[in-house]
Design a protein around this motif. Structure first.
Motif, PDB file in Angstrom:
ATOM      1  N   GLN A 179     -14.936  19.797  -0.849  1.00 34.79           N
ATOM      2  CA  GLN A 179     -15.744  20.777  -1.578  1.00 34.79           C
ATOM      3  C   GLN A 179     -16.865  20.134  -2.400  1.00 34.79           C
ATOM      4  OE1 GLN A 179     -12.804  22.977  -3.826  1.00 34.79           O
ATOM      5  NE2 GLN A 179     -11.747  23.642  -1.962  1.00 34.79           N
ATOM      6  N   ASP A 180     -16.587  18.971  -2.982  1.00 34.85           N
ATOM      7  CA  ASP A 180     -17.542  18.370  -3.914  1.00 34.85           C
ATOM      8  C   ASP A 180     -18.076  17.010  -3.477  1.00 34.85           C
ATOM      9  OD1 ASP A 180     -16.934  20.580  -5.521  1.00 34.85           O
ATOM     10  OD2 ASP A 180     -15.386  19.486  -6.621  1.00 34.85           O
TER      11      ASP A 180
ATOM     12  N   PHE B 154     -15.406  13.075  -6.745  1.00 35.10           N
ATOM     13  CA  PHE B 154     -14.053  12.530  -6.860  1.00 35.10           C
ATOM     14  C   PHE B 154     -14.068  11.252  -7.688  1.00 35.10           C
ATOM     15  CE2 PHE B 154     -10.998   9.354  -5.432  1.00 35.10           C
ATOM     16  CZ  PHE B 154      -9.811   9.983  -5.807  1.00 35.10           C
ATOM     17  N   ARG B 155     -15.016  10.357  -7.410  1.00 33.49           N
ATOM     18  CA  ARG B 155     -15.085   9.077  -8.143  1.00 33.49           C
ATOM     19  C   ARG B 155     -15.334   9.308  -9.634  1.00 33.49           C
ATOM     20  NH1 ARG B 155     -12.119   6.136  -5.024  1.00 33.49           N
ATOM     21  NH2 ARG B 155     -12.863   6.164  -2.910  1.00 33.49           N
ATOM     22  N   ALA B 156     -16.130  10.313  -9.978  1.00 31.80           N
ATOM     23  CA  ALA B 156     -16.384  10.625 -11.395  1.00 31.80           C
ATOM     24  C   ALA B 156     -15.091  11.081 -12.081  1.00 31.80           C
ATOM     25  CB  ALA B 156     -17.468  11.696 -11.512  1.00 31.80           C
ATOM     26  N   LEU B 157     -14.331  11.931 -11.409  1.00 29.60           N
ATOM     27  CA  LEU B 157     -13.039  12.379 -11.952  1.00 29.60           C
ATOM     28  C   LEU B 157     -12.075  11.203 -12.092  1.00 29.60           C
ATOM     29  CD1 LEU B 157     -12.084  15.711 -10.137  1.00 29.60           C
ATOM     30  CD2 LEU B 157     -11.971  15.274 -12.587  1.00 29.60           C
TER      31      LEU B 157
ATOM     32  N   PRO C 120      -8.718  11.321   3.244  1.00 29.65           N
ATOM     33  CA  PRO C 120     -10.106  11.604   3.632  1.00 29.65           C
ATOM     34  C   PRO C 120     -10.874  10.404   4.187  1.00 29.65           C
ATOM     35  CG  PRO C 120      -9.608  12.674   1.546  1.00 29.65           C
ATOM     36  CD  PRO C 120      -8.410  11.822   1.893  1.00 29.65           C
ATOM     37  N   LEU C 121     -10.637   9.218   3.669  1.00 32.83           N
ATOM     38  CA  LEU C 121     -11.412   8.057   4.118  1.00 32.83           C
ATOM     39  C   LEU C 121     -10.893   7.457   5.427  1.00 32.83           C
ATOM     40  CD1 LEU C 121     -12.146   6.317   0.711  1.00 32.83           C
ATOM     41  CD2 LEU C 121     -13.686   7.701   2.098  1.00 32.83           C
ATOM     42  N   LEU C 122      -9.736   7.913   5.886  1.00 33.20           N
ATOM     43  CA  LEU C 122      -9.190   7.402   7.151  1.00 33.20           C
ATOM     44  C   LEU C 122      -9.344   8.396   8.293  1.00 33.20           C
ATOM     45  CD1 LEU C 122      -5.829   5.734   6.037  1.00 33.20           C
ATOM     46  CD2 LEU C 122      -8.062   4.658   6.383  1.00 33.20           C
ATOM     47  N   ARG C 123      -9.521   9.646   7.955  1.00 34.34           N
ATOM     48  CA  ARG C 123      -9.576  10.726   8.945  1.00 34.34           C
ATOM     49  C   ARG C 123     -10.693  10.504   9.955  1.00 34.34           C
ATOM     50  NH1 ARG C 123     -10.249  15.751   5.760  1.00 34.34           N
ATOM     51  NH2 ARG C 123      -8.402  15.150   4.652  1.00 34.34           N
TER      52      ARG C 123
END
Length: 172
Positions: free
Chosen positions: A52-53, A58-61, A121-124
């Motif tokens: 979604q974002d 994600f890295r900021a969170l 997500p990074l492996l998909r």
């Protein structure tokens, strides 16, 4: 030991979330799985945040949640494998935590992640071993750079790894 914070870093699948609670119990510390903390803060799963974002959000969170952990004491935290790609996180980890790099061979990581790639997500959508090798090449120097202690995890139980980390903490 009263103000000690331990961060377990390493590639996804190296055992951070498994070793973390074992180490925390051994030390009498609290354990925080940073990915779960991020999901709780966002009210969404990590794949949802990515979809979604995007990864920057994600890295900021992730950085925000890690900074909150740095304000606590007697804590073992297990951040996600990519926490080290953000320089501000590396500086914070180096200055505020005893950083333990849980190092694993790509073959070990691939074995452990084989059934989970669709949820990461990074492996998909990538050949697993190729993607792991590429990401490890990108991140390996960062793990080495911030590590206070390096523990090779291949073939070791979570208890043996926690014992090795504990022994290393006695010297600080």
């Amino acid at each position: 030991m009263e103000t000690l914070r331990v961060a377990l870093v390493g590639f996804m699948g190296c055992g951070k979330s498994t070793v973390g609670p074992v180490l925390a119990r051994r030390l009498g510390f609290e354990f925080v799985d940073l990915d779960l903390d991020i999901q709780e803060t966002a009210g969404r799963t990590i794949p949802e945040i990515f979809e979604q974002d995007g990864e920057p959000a994600f890295r900021a969170l992730e950085s925000e949640c890690l900074a909150r952990c740095a304000l606590r004491s007697r804590l073992v935290v297990a951040p996600g494998g990519g926490v080290v790609i953000v320089e501000r996180n590396r500086r914070l980890l180096r200055s505020q935590f005893h950083v333990v790099y849980l190092r694993a061979k790509p073959t070990t990581l691939a074995e452990r992640l084989r059934g989970e790639a669709d949820h990461r997500p990074l492996l998909r959508g990538h050949p697993l071993e190729d993607r792991i090798t590429r990401l490890l090449r990108e991140r390996g120097a960062f793990y080495d750079e911030i590590a206070s202690q390096i523990v090779d995890v291949d073939g070791k139980s979570p208890e043996a790894i926690a014992e090795e980390i504990s022994s290393g903490l006695k010297s600080i």
